[in-house]
Design an enzyme around this catalytic site. Structure first.
Site, PDB file in Angstrom:
ATOM      1  CE  LYS A 159      -4.078  -2.099   2.333  1.00 29.62           C
ATOM      2  NZ  LYS A 159      -4.793  -2.084   0.984  1.00 29.62           N
ATOM      3  CB  CYS A 281      -8.052 -13.017   0.308  1.00 24.87           C
ATOM      4  SG  CYS A 281      -6.481 -12.019  -0.454  1.00 24.87           S
TER       5      CYS A 281
END
Length: 486
Positions: A159, A281
């Site tokens: 990020k 995920c």
């Protein structure tokens, strides 16, 4: 026990709140540190620091920013083993994973964006003899990063890298389950020469996330987590029209055709379900196997799954570590019991590991259910643990329809030696990250993100820089201004 807190304005900041929480080692249940919960004063201190840092950082040339980011990359690689050990203590994942993946791949992403920073440019186009326009790609300002607990330091790097390369400042909130390595990353950024305030870390639970999404001085939110929380983050951010990107949950299909290399397919299915104890995920938790090789696949899968080593995450031989918390372990075991009560067949596993001194940790044995049906809860719902569902299929059109029969759309994979079929099938699968004859690789150059309830926007790749910049258009007139008024 140590008291950890925030990293604000280039230094550790104990904060203004007396409230704190404790982070535990998932492998043995022992406390690692007490951590301060941020309040509004702490948040405002981070905001003001980020404003000052942004003014300095955004005024630097892209080449200057690149040099600092590359220095951070060198420090991260130099301290890989130290950071990996801390990540293992905080997450419970095996050291053999953290040593070669978590810090290394995060550093690769910072290096990638450091290389891209000087090449960011706008466009210029002449309109006529007296007019032209040009565009500038300018940073957004202060960006918020909200991380997940499965890859804490990697997510912080994924990020921050594009955000900082584009000239933004970032306030990063790690998960309260894994608050420690983001602080180390902040220290490394400062040591590399990042101006104070450009990367701040603020600790706490969902309340801190709500402060970030509500604050008018935050221009953008990047969130990684489960889909339900993502909806809340997006809703809260809408009040101030923040830009939002999010990487959310998945229930991804892996499709194995009858001409696949069987050993490779079994290996990939295991990686796509048991790596990081299933807490990924993008895992391919719905494994569709062609009826022609189904029985042989199941035999090999059972044999190899039962050879996996569950144990102390710091042991180099351990392949399956501990789930993040007692609460999450309970959720995974509950899903397993629900699956046992269905018409699916338990092939192997299905219990908490208590032998060999592991009883105090959150260990669940790799678990496989076969003869699964599409509407079974454990097939439809994200479990986020080492639980694989194997389903039989007979033809291409059928498996495509079944693979797409989910609200998620994060990842997918196809195993076949027929490349025409591989591309044909992948092009019809509703997923943002796809693999052919492999699973899980996510190089810095490749944009990743989901369809449907699996997310908005992308991380990594050139495309992601558009999520951290805004376009300014400038029209230049070279002649006299022709006024419509006298």
């Amino acid at each position: 026990m140590d008291m950890k807190a925030h990293y604000i304005d280039g230094a550790m900041h104990l904060g203004c709140s007396e409230e704190h929480f404790t982070t535990y080692n998932p492998a043995n249940g022992e406390p690692l540190a007490n951590v301060k919960q941020a309040n509004q004063q702490d948040m405002q201190a981070a905001i003001e620091s980020a404003k000052r840092g942004f003014a300095i950082w955004s005024a630097m040339t892209a080449t200057e920013r690149s040099r600092i980011l590359l220095k951070a990359v060198a420090l991260l690689r130099e301290r890989n083993d130290e950071l990996a050990a801390l990540e293992v203590a905080d997450t419970g994942k095996p050291i053999q994973e953290a040593n070669c993946v978590d810090i290394a791949t995060g550093a690769d992403v910072i290096e990638y964006y450091a290389g891209l920073a000087p090449s960011m440019h706008g466009e210029q186009q002449p309109l006529n003899e007296s007019q032209f326009f040009y565009t500038r790609r300018e940073p957004l300002g202060i960006c918020a990063g909200i991380g997940a607990w499965n890859y804490p330091i990697q997510i912080a790097m994924w990020k921050s890298a594009p955000a900082l390369a584009a000239g933004n400042a970032m306030i990063f909130k790690p998960s309260e389950e894994t608050p420690l390595t983001a602080l180390k990353l902040a220290e490394i950024y400062s040591e590399a020469g990042l101006p104070d305030g450009v990367f701040n870390v603020i600790q706490g639970d969902y309340r801190v996330g709500q402060m970030l999404t509500a604050h008018p001085d935050i221009a953008k939110v990047s969130f990684t987590g489960e889909s339900g929380t993502g909806k809340v983050v997006m809703g809260d951010s809408a009040a101030t029209l923040k830009q939002v990107t999010m990487e959310l949950g998945g229930k991804s299909p892996m499709i194995i055709f009858d001409d696949a290399k069987l050993d490779d397919a079994v290996s990939a299915a295991m990686v796509a379900n048991f790596y990081t104890q299933g807490e990924v995920c993008t895992h391919g938790t719905r494994v569709f196997v062609h009826e022609g090789i189904y029985d042989e696949f199941v035999v090999q899968l059972k044999k190899r799954t039962e050879l996996l080593v569950v144990g102390d995450p710091l042991d180099e031989q351990t392949q399956i570590g501990a789930l993040i918390s007692k609460e999450h372990e309970s959720k995974v075991l509950s899903a397993i019991e629900q699956a046992k009560a269905s018409k699916a067949t338990l092939l192997t596993g299905g219990y908490k590991v208590t032998e060999n001194g592991l009883a105090s940790g959150n260990f669940v044995v790799p678990t496989v259910f076969i003869d699964c049906e599409d509407d079974m809860p454990h097939v439809q719902q994200e479990i986020f643990g080492p639980v694989m569902s194997v389903l039989k299929f007979s033809d291409e059109d059928e498996v495509i329809a079944r693979a797409n029969n989910t609200d998620y759309g994060l990842a997918a994979g196809v195993f076949t030696q027929n490349l025409s079929r591989a591309h044909r099938v992948i092009h019809q699968i509703q997923a943002g990250i796809c693999w052919i004859n492999t699973w899980g690789d996510s190089p810095a150059e490749m944009p990743v993100g989901g369809y449907k309830l699996s997310g908005i926007g992308r991380e990594n790749g050139v495309e992601t820089l558009t999520h951290y910049t805004q376009t300014k258009s400038v029209l230049v007139h070279l002649g006299d201004f022709d006024s419509p008024y006298a």
